[in-house]
Design a protein around this motif. Structure first.
Motif, short mmCIF file in Angstrom:
data_model
loop_
_atom_site.label_atom_id
_atom_site.label_comp_id
_atom_site.label_asym_id
_atom_site.label_seq_id
_atom_site.Cartn_x
_atom_site.Cartn_y
_atom_site.Cartn_z
N ILE A 195 0.84 -1.20 0.00
CA ILE A 195 0.00 0.00 0.00
C ILE A 195 0.87 1.25 0.00
N ASN A 196 1.92 1.19 0.81
CA ASN A 196 2.84 2.33 0.86
C ASN A 196 3.58 2.51 -0.47
N LEU A 197 3.95 1.38 -1.09
CA LEU A 197 4.73 1.44 -2.33
C LEU A 197 3.88 1.88 -3.51
N VAL A 203 0.78 8.84 -4.36
CA VAL A 203 -0.09 9.98 -4.06
C VAL A 203 0.72 11.14 -3.51
N LEU A 204 1.68 10.83 -2.64
CA LEU A 204 2.53 11.89 -2.10
C LEU A 204 3.38 12.52 -3.21
N ARG A 205 3.88 11.70 -4.13
CA ARG A 205 4.68 12.24 -5.24
C ARG A 205 3.80 13.11 -6.16
N ILE A 206 2.59 12.61 -6.42
CA ILE A 206 1.67 13.40 -7.26
C ILE A 206 1.35 14.73 -6.58
N LYS A 211 2.02 20.46 -6.45
CA LYS A 211 2.30 21.66 -5.67
C LYS A 211 3.47 22.44 -6.27
N ALA A 212 4.52 21.69 -6.67
CA ALA A 212 5.68 22.36 -7.28
C ALA A 212 5.30 23.04 -8.59
N TYR A 213 4.42 22.43 -9.34
CA TYR A 213 3.99 23.03 -10.61
C TYR A 213 3.18 24.30 -10.36
N ASP A 228 -3.72 1.44 -12.25
CA ASP A 228 -4.92 1.54 -11.43
C ASP A 228 -5.37 2.99 -11.32
N GLU A 229 -6.20 3.27 -10.32
CA GLU A 229 -6.76 4.61 -10.17
C GLU A 229 -5.68 5.68 -9.93
N VAL A 230 -4.62 5.33 -9.21
CA VAL A 230 -3.55 6.30 -8.95
C VAL A 230 -2.86 6.68 -10.26
#
Length: 250
Positions: A195-197, A203-206, A211-213, A228-230
């Motif tokens: 789940i973390n991987l 989600v954190l990277r997205i 945010k950076a963009y 998948d959905e992510v």
């Protein structure tokens, strides 16, 4: 397979594992309970039969002493009743208990004891060697009571052996629960890792890339594995950013 299906499958697998381990433990513990009740019941029955036999022999001994002291046969009924109780207890022991060797030794000692008693009753009026009779009687009486006590001790030893076996069975009954618990811990750890991987980190990277963009116009470049959905969320964000860029250029 979507996120919801993957999470559902993971929890379902964990639930099934715990369910089957619980079922196995239940049947093992139920069998252990039945064995324990059977062992305690047999031990209690052995003690009751041993006590009945000892009491019956004591009644016969009391009746015989009364006849010797009084010189009459007034205690015949007590002697007969004690003998009947003894024979009934021996018969029940031979039917219900597997230690037939001990029961046979009691039966053989009782035959010798009855022969001595019957000999006295038959020759009581002409008995001229009471000292010799007493010695023979003491020997037969001691042999009979000793055989009953040995039967009682052997029953206790058999109970100790069965108790050890039940202890081993109890240990085996708990093994499925411990194994299931260890497997459940491993599955939860693996579940958390994936789940973390595949979900939390992407989600954190997205979120960080978006945010950076928005804050610094840093190009949105996020890599997501899977389909998948992510992954689709990342594609939608990229598509939205591309549409915004196209409108600015226009």
């Amino acid at each position: 397979m979507g996120i919801r299906e993957k999470i559902r499958l993971g929890f379902l697998s964990l639930g099934l594992l715990l369910f089957f381990s619980g079922v196995i433990s239940y049947f093992e513990l139920n069998r252990l309970s039945v064995s324990t009740q059977s062992m305690l019941g047999a031990s209690l029955r052995n003690m009751e039969l041993s006590k009945t036999m000892l009491d019956a022999v004591q009644d016969q001994n009391t009746a015989l002493l009364q006849m010797i002291v009084s010189g009459t046969r007034n205690s015949d009924s007590l002697l007969v009743a004690g003998r009947q109780r003894f024979e009934t207890a021996v018969g029940e022991a031979g039917t219900a208990i597997r230690d037939l060797q001990r029961v046979d030794s009691i039966y053989a000692a009782s035959i010798r004891y009855n022969e001595v008693v019957n000999s006295y009753l038959r020759d009581s009026l002409t008995h001229d060697n009471m000292g010799g009779f007493v010695e023979i009687y003491k020997t037969s009486y001691s042999a009979l009571t000793s055989s009953i006590k040995n039967f009682m001790v052997s029953s206790q030893r058999a109970m100790d052996t069965k108790a050890k076996r039940l202890e081993d069975n109890a240990y085996r009954a708990t093994i499925p629960g411990f194994v299931a618990l260890l497997i459940a811990i491993v599955i939860v750890g693996i579940f958390y890792y994936f789940i973390n991987l595949y979900y939390i980190d992407p989600v954190l990277r997205i979120t960080g890339g978006l945010k950076a963009y928005l804050n610094s116009r840093i190009p949105f470049k996020v890599t997501v594995e899977g389909r998948d959905e992510v992954y689709r969320l990342k594609e939608y964000i990229e598509s939205l950013i591309d549409q915004l860029k196209s409108r600015r250029n226009e």
